[in-house]
Design an enzyme around this catalytic site. Structure first.
Site, mmCIF file in Angstrom:
data_model
loop_
_atom_site.group_PDB
_atom_site.id
_atom_site.type_symbol
_atom_site.label_atom_id
_atom_site.label_comp_id
_atom_site.label_asym_id
_atom_site.label_seq_id
_atom_site.Cartn_x
_atom_site.Cartn_y
_atom_site.Cartn_z
ATOM 1 N N GLU A 137 4.577 -5.107 7.366
ATOM 2 C CA GLU A 137 3.790 -4.050 8.023
ATOM 3 C C GLU A 137 4.167 -3.779 9.464
ATOM 4 O O GLU A 137 4.106 -2.632 9.920
ATOM 5 C CB GLU A 137 2.290 -4.376 7.947
ATOM 6 N N GLU A 191 -0.472 -9.391 -0.511
ATOM 7 C CA GLU A 191 -1.889 -9.677 -0.251
ATOM 8 C C GLU A 191 -2.682 -9.764 -1.553
ATOM 9 O O GLU A 191 -3.588 -10.576 -1.683
ATOM 10 C CB GLU A 191 -2.452 -8.596 0.681
ATOM 11 N N GLY A 196 0.647 -5.011 0.914
ATOM 12 C CA GLY A 196 -0.541 -5.096 0.068
ATOM 13 C C GLY A 196 -0.282 -5.803 -1.265
ATOM 14 O O GLY A 196 -1.204 -6.372 -1.856
ATOM 15 N N ALA A 210 0.862 -1.170 0.000
ATOM 16 C CA ALA A 210 0.000 0.000 0.000
ATOM 17 C C ALA A 210 0.905 1.229 0.000
ATOM 18 O O ALA A 210 2.066 1.157 0.417
ATOM 19 C CB ALA A 210 -0.897 -0.015 1.223
#
Ligand code: HXC
Length: 258
Positions: A132, A112, A109, A64
């Site tokens: 993270e 993911e 992300g 992200a």
């Protein structure tokens, strides 16, 4: 539809969705996730396999967008996580096979996103991980849950707690990645797998995907019931009649997905 941060290309029945912000290593900001969601929604019945990959030489998706996330307060963070979850759940709900072609960094992300595809092929230079906790947060686009389902709790905890990046060979060893390819051969490999799939009955593949996914969280008895029902329901479809007739007539089947 024109997009700024992604590309959606169609080659016959195979669509390739490229996250394409190479200057930020394809980091997922709000706009990119919105475009990703719109692109997945736009896929028509003529698309039979989706390949997801990253633009540029270095990254699949490096996570992200940290610059954008750094300014968020709790309500916006909740919305941002919800957007990612919605987009990846939409991807996962597609009835067609989805392949992640991990061509470089797949972090946070990005990892993911790969996990929300049916399976992952990686280039030799890929690095995967969920870093993270090093930013003081946890994975927020499904990583804690999908990684755990993919590799088991202990491996998932090890990766999440250390935030370590693993290379493609290690990712294959733990079952996160199916195959590791030289960088120049990754997309061709994904396309050759897609070509094999599109020769088969689309309804049968959709049913197989559905019963595998729905059965995964059920006990074996219930899960096997889903399989029996799915098997029986395919009888009477054009694809079932054609597939079996073509075999008996010693010719390739021509499937219509009906
Ligand atoms: C924003 C990013 C970025 C990211 C890289 N960039 N990753 N920008 N968000 N996730 C930008 C850099 O700031 C830099 O911009 C440019 O891309 C090139 O990156 P470099 O760091 O210079 O490249 P390199 O030295 O090769 O290092 C590559 C890297 C590193 C190891 C991948 O960039 C990195 O650690 N990135 C962050 C990885 C990460 O922590 N991801 C998880 C994010 S949290 P400039 O402008 O300087 O050139 C997450 C949460 C998901 O994903 C759930 C949310 C709800």
């Amino acid at each position: 539809m024109t997009y700024e941060n992604i590309r959606l290309e169609h080659d016959g029945a195979v669509a390739t969705l490229t996250i394409d912000r190479p200057k930020a290593l394809n980091a997922l900001n709000n706009k990119t996730l919105q475009e990703f969601e719109a692109a997945v929604k736009s896929l028509g019945a003529d698309t039979r396999v989706l390949i997801v990959t990253g633009g540029g030489e270095k990254a699949f998706v490096a996570g992200a967008d940290i610059a954008e996330m750094s300014a968020l307060e709790e309500p916006q963070a909740r919305e941002f996580a919800a957007l990612g979850h919605r987009a990846f759940a939409l991807l996962e709900s597609l009835s067609i096979p989805t392949i992640a072609a991990v061509n470089g960094f797949a972090l946070g992300g990005g990892c993911e996103l790969a996990l929300a595809c049916d399976f992952i092929y990686a280039s030799e230079k890929a690095q995967l991980g969920l870093p993270e906790v090093g930013l003081g947060v946890i994975p927020g686009f499904g990583g804690t849950q999908r990684l755990t389902r993919a590799v088991g709790r202990a491996r998932a905890k090890e990766l999440v707690f250390t935030g370590a990046r693993i290379d493609a060979a290690k990712a294959k060893e733990i079952g996160l990645v199916l195959e590791v390819l030289p960088a120049g051969e990754l997309l061709a490999h994904c396309r050759s797998i897609a070509a094999k799939m599109i020769k088969n009955g689309p309804l049968a593949i959709a049913t197989a995907k559905r019963v595998i996914e729905q059965g995964a969280d059920k006990d074996l008895g219930e899960a096997n019931t889903l399989e029996r029902q799915g098997f029986a329901e395919l009888f009477g479809s054009d694809d079932q009649r054609e597939g079996m007739k073509a075999f008996l007539e010693k010719r390739p089947a021509v499937f219509t997905g009906k």
